[in-house]
Write a protein that holds these residues in place. Structure first.
Motif, short mmCIF file in Angstrom:
data_model
loop_
_atom_site.label_atom_id
_atom_site.label_comp_id
_atom_site.label_asym_id
_atom_site.label_seq_id
_atom_site.Cartn_x
_atom_site.Cartn_y
_atom_site.Cartn_z
N GLU B 209 -10.80 11.58 2.60
CA GLU B 209 -10.37 10.23 2.19
C GLU B 209 -11.35 9.18 2.71
O GLU B 209 -11.77 8.28 1.98
N CYS B 212 -14.62 9.16 0.90
CA CYS B 212 -14.51 8.62 -0.46
C CYS B 212 -14.26 7.13 -0.46
O CYS B 212 -14.40 6.48 -1.50
N PRO B 234 1.72 17.34 -0.89
CA PRO B 234 1.53 17.36 -2.35
C PRO B 234 0.98 16.03 -2.86
O PRO B 234 0.16 16.00 -3.77
N GLN B 235 1.42 14.93 -2.29
CA GLN B 235 0.94 13.63 -2.75
C GLN B 235 -0.55 13.48 -2.45
O GLN B 235 -1.31 12.97 -3.27
N PHE B 236 -0.99 13.97 -1.29
CA PHE B 236 -2.42 13.93 -1.01
C PHE B 236 -3.17 14.78 -2.04
O PHE B 236 -4.24 14.41 -2.53
N ARG B 238 -2.39 15.48 -5.09
CA ARG B 238 -2.50 14.76 -6.36
C ARG B 238 -3.54 13.63 -6.27
O ARG B 238 -4.37 13.46 -7.16
N PHE B 239 -3.44 12.88 -5.18
CA PHE B 239 -4.36 11.75 -4.98
C PHE B 239 -5.81 12.24 -4.97
O PHE B 239 -6.69 11.66 -5.61
N GLU B 242 -6.75 13.39 -8.59
CA GLU B 242 -6.80 12.32 -9.60
C GLU B 242 -7.80 11.22 -9.25
O GLU B 242 -8.36 10.59 -10.14
N GLU B 243 -7.99 10.97 -7.96
CA GLU B 243 -8.73 9.75 -7.63
C GLU B 243 -9.98 9.97 -6.78
O GLU B 243 -10.84 9.11 -6.74
N LEU B 244 -10.04 11.10 -6.07
CA LEU B 244 -11.21 11.28 -5.21
C LEU B 244 -12.25 12.22 -5.82
O LEU B 244 -13.44 12.06 -5.60
N ASN B 272 3.69 20.78 -9.85
CA ASN B 272 3.85 19.40 -9.40
C ASN B 272 3.10 19.13 -8.08
O ASN B 272 3.64 18.53 -7.16
N TYR B 273 1.91 19.63 -8.03
CA TYR B 273 1.00 19.40 -6.90
C TYR B 273 1.46 20.05 -5.59
O TYR B 273 0.91 19.75 -4.53
#
Lengths: 473, 358
Positions: B209, B212, B234-236, B238-239, B242-244, B272-273
């Motif tokens: 993170e 990035c 799971p949220q990390f 996905r993040f 999708e974004e890094l 679901n990640y």
């Protein structure tokens, strides 16, 4: 099931990480809240220009007008909450369900929030000491015969919010009229108010990019405070203490607000009982501006007993009862821990729970909710461990203290209501850095004048003045 | 015991055979490990005769992590390998005596096996690597370097002392912690700017993170990221995807010095990640057990404490209760044995765990 998303510069985002907040009584999940990971917050905050540019496209007067319109929407409109819709009554019921706050108190707080939006013009005038709004727009001008210039210290205001009472939200709303975008971290049990305020303002025309809303954990809160140029942090003494040396962050910790009685009027103490009761009990005793102490040179025991008599009439009622003055604890364990702290203090000599005979047990249940009943403790000395404590229910210590020891013995105090006409005592309180907000005369600690900011001035927090000269044409 | 951590019959037979082989090695007077030979001398049963299946390992009870703290470390070196060069790797250790594990070739074998799971399109052979993780007595630094070398590349490393980070957090020195993190990221940026050949990297979630926030992986030429070392939500996940990643391959892993490296289930939107790992069977087995009755494996989808059994010729560690919890996961096509879903700190210990940037 209502789901509250993250707002990333106004854009809803559904997280994989969901927090579930229960109804205080049934303990069944009432709302799901998307949780932001700290990295996502930090990544978003790399761009703080977009929101600032969007707000800067409007004049201050236009933004004030939008706030005025939003005040009405907040009170009456059906607004989005995630994919669902929320009427004003839904908001009252939902906020009450996750925090335990009775409807009547929610509505009072609602009026307070709406009031600050409706009166944004005078709020701003109070915060800027009457600066014409064109000067905020242009950044410079002439005010009271002097050239002045102001510049923003930041492109966003990060706010870490509490769950205890929605009234605190009125403190950060003026940031929008000052063209500084908001980065909000709602309290874990009170996601409702900041979301609804933002939606009301967006409906009134404020650009959505000005609102970021990140339900998150401690790491996420840290990311907000580290990455926003200016911050506001509501929390207990221990958590705000970590940021004590950071001038970028305005701290709103425990209030330790007090009613102080002077030698000159103490023999007439009965005349002031209403002020004391209001200061201790309004808003369920949940605010930092609630008095947690009555400091008096004598008659302590009599004052304590009279207060206890009055407070004993405050009993748990149903959430929709208009007479309800007491809020249950959303988490019953917290009530138990607080009551145990009070009991532990009472085991030290020199303090009495004057309410106990009138009240019975402090910790009670009513209709599935767990309550702490009002408690007045008489302390013979300011040295007693309960003399200067604050809890999330109507609790106050009546402390006997010599006037000569004031104001030093008060310690840091958010609001002092000074019942005195003694010039010397008044001067000492005025000169004291320990006193943040000062009411002289029988004004309850809870009574707020919106042009009189406490705990720092938001305009000065967000803007700095520079020396400025301009050659004549 | 309500079941074992697998369903595929062929794999079960292979595992049982492996168990017999490893137990025979560690308990043989000629090749055995001094710790286990001493242990066996105090038993009234003979492990080599009575341990025939994976389930039989329950007879050892739970492996105590205290056994790995302090010396003599050579009691863990099997006699059959005593002539080889020995490494010692440590885990934890911000306070007190860390756990240590000896290693000879295990870290190389683990990472060579893991290498087979990396798609060449994203982790090209011959590409150089950035190792953005802990240095010092950790196994990870050497292991990632070996992975790079095994794939024909060179690994560029940074200095990172995770124990200092944990001390800073415990002291409340959050600003200093941020400065230290920035110092680590500066090292990584310097490497990436100076060496175009770096196309693959290892990073812990927090350092990924942080990196990035400073650069675009795509612009830096990174095509594959192997991520692990600490808990990943799971949220990390996905993040990061999708974004890094910006098109780079994301390979989340769960590993530690005691086990080796568990590989992730190939990404499937239906999960679901959730982060699903499979252990390097038969060299290690991960089970999800009832915390109050650790010989009972929980049902699929149920939450429990992670129990690890390591079965190599270098290291025999039966029934070790990790400080993690997870859900038990069904086998998948690629890995026909039990996996674990969403590994995270064991909730009963959660308040005492400090993870820091590493």
């Amino acid at each position: 099931m209502v789901h509250i998303p993250i707002l990333r510069k106004g854009q809803p985002y559904r997280s994989v990480d969901i927090s579930r907040v229960p109804h205080f009584r049934t303990r069944e999940t009432l709302v799901e809240i998307s949780q932001a990971n700290a990295g996502l917050i930090r990544r978003d905050l790399r761009d703080q220009e977009t929101g600032r540019r969007a707000l800067s496209a409007f004049s201050t007067d236009q933004l004030i007008a939008m706030c005025r319109q939003a005040a009405d929407y907040f009170m009456t409109a059906t607004l989005p909450v995630g994919d669902a819709e929320q009427t004003a009554d839904d908001y009252v019921a939902q906020l009450s369900a996750t925090t335990g706050m009775p409807y009547v108190l929610v509505r009072k707080n609602m009026s307070k929030i709406s009031g600050v939006m409706a009166e944004m013009g005078s709020v701003l005038a109070g915060l800027t000491r009457g600066l014409p709004t064109e000067i905020i727009d242009r950044g410079f001008g002439t005010h009271e015969g002097h050239a002045v210039s102001f510049y923003p210290r930041t492109n966003s205001l990060g706010v870490i919010l509490p769950s205890n009472s929605p009234g605190v939200h009125s403190l950060w709303i003026p940031s929008i009229a000052m063209k500084i975008p908001l980065v909000l971290k709602p309290g874990s049990a009170e996601p409702w108010s900041p979301y609804r305020i933002a939606q009301a303002l967006i409906k009134a025309g404020v650009p959505a990019e000005a609102f970021s809303y990140y339900p998150t954990d401690h790491g996420g809160s840290g990311a907000i405070l580290q990455n926003c140029g200016r911050g506001m942090f509501f929390g207990d003494s221990a958590s705000v203490g970590r940021y004590a040396s950071d001038p970028r962050i305005e701290l709103h910790g425990t209030g330790y607000s007090k009613v102080v009685i002077g030698e000159d009027v103490v023999d007439d103490w009965e005349k002031y009982l209403d002020v004391m009761v209001a200061s201790i009990t309004e808003n369920g005793g949940r605010s930092c501006i609630n008095a947690s102490g009555v400091w008096t040179p004598r008659h302590g025991r009599e004052i304590a007993e009279a207060l206890a008599q009055r407070l004993a009439k405050i009993i748990p009622r149903d959430v929709d009862d208009d007479q309800a003055l007491l809020a249950p604890f959303a988490n019953p364990d917290v009530a138990g821990r607080i009551s145990a702290i009070v009991d532990s203090g009472l085991r030290e000599e020199g303090a009495t729970d004057v309410s106990s005979n009138l009240r019975g047990p402090r910790l009670v249940t009513h209709d599935g909710g767990t309550y702490l009943l009002p408690t007045i403790v008489h302390c013979e000395s300011p040295d007693h461990p309960l003399a200067n404590r604050e809890f999330l229910f109507p609790f106050a210590s009546v402390v006997e203290v010599a006037q000569s020891e004031l104001p030093e013995r008060l310690g840091p105090t958010l609001v002092v209501t000074a019942l005195t006409e003694d010039r010397e005592l008044i001067n000492q309180l005025i000169a004291s850095p320990l006193v943040d907000r000062l009411n002289i005369g029988p004004i309850p600690t809870m009574k707020i004048a919106w042009d009189q900011p406490h705990e720092g001035n938001l305009f000065e927090h967000l803007y700095a003045r520079r020396a400025f000269q301009r050659a004549g044409a | 015991m309500s079941g074992t951590a697998m369903v595929d019959r062929n794999w079960k037979e292979r595992l049982d055979a492996h168990v017999r082989e490893v137990v025979a090695w560690h308990f043989s007077p000629e090749t055995g490990t001094p710790f286990w030979l001493d242990y066996a001398s105090r038993l009234d049963w003979d492990p080599r005769r009575e341990i025939q299946t994976y389930e039989d390992l329950d007879r050892f009870g739970n492996f105590q992590d205290e056994w790995l703290r302090g010396g003599p470390v050579r009691r863990w070196v099997p006699k059959g390998l005593a002539h080889k060069p020995v490494y010692v790797f440590e885990t934890g250790g911000s306070t007190g005596i860390p756990k240590s594990r000896i290693s000879i070739d295990d870290f190389r074998i683990d990472y060579e096996q893991f290498s087979e799971t990396l798609p060449e399109e994203y982790f090209p052979k011959g590409a150089d690597w950035l190792m953005l993780g802990p240095s010092g007595p950790r196994r990870l630094r050497l292991a990632v370097e070996h992975l790079a070398q095994h794939r024909g590349g060179i690994s560029f490393c940074v200095d990172l002392d995770p124990r200092w980070v944990i001390k800073l957090i415990r002291m409340g020195e959050m600003q200093m912690m941020e400065k230290y993190k920035a110092h680590v990221i500066d090292q990584a940026l310097t490497i990436l700017r100076a060496h175009d050949s770096v196309k693959c990297m290892f990073a812990t979630p927090k350092l990924l993170e942080a990196l990035c926030e400073k650069i675009s992986l795509k612009k830096a030429g990174i095509t594959g990221v192997f991520c692990g070392g600490t808990e990943m939500t799971p949220q990390f996940h996905r993040f990061a995807r999708e974004e890094l990643m910006e098109g780079a391959y994301f390979a989340p892993t769960y590993g530690n010095t005691l086990m080796g490296l568990a590989v992730h289930k190939p990404f499937d939107p239906a999960d679901n990640y959730a982060i699903i790992y499979y252990p390097p069977m038969p060299r290690a087995v991960i089970e999800v057990v009832d915390p109050d009755q650790p010989t009972r494996v929980v049902d699929y989808g149920q939450t429990g404490r992670v129990r690890l059994t390591t079965l190599t010729k270098e290291f025999f560690m039966p029934r070790f209760l990790e400080r993690d919890e997870a859900e038990r996961e069904m086998p998948c096509d690629k890995y026909p044995w039990d996996g674990v879903r969403n590994v995270r700190p064991f909730s009963r210990f959660a308040t005492t765990v400090v993870e820091g940037v590493y």
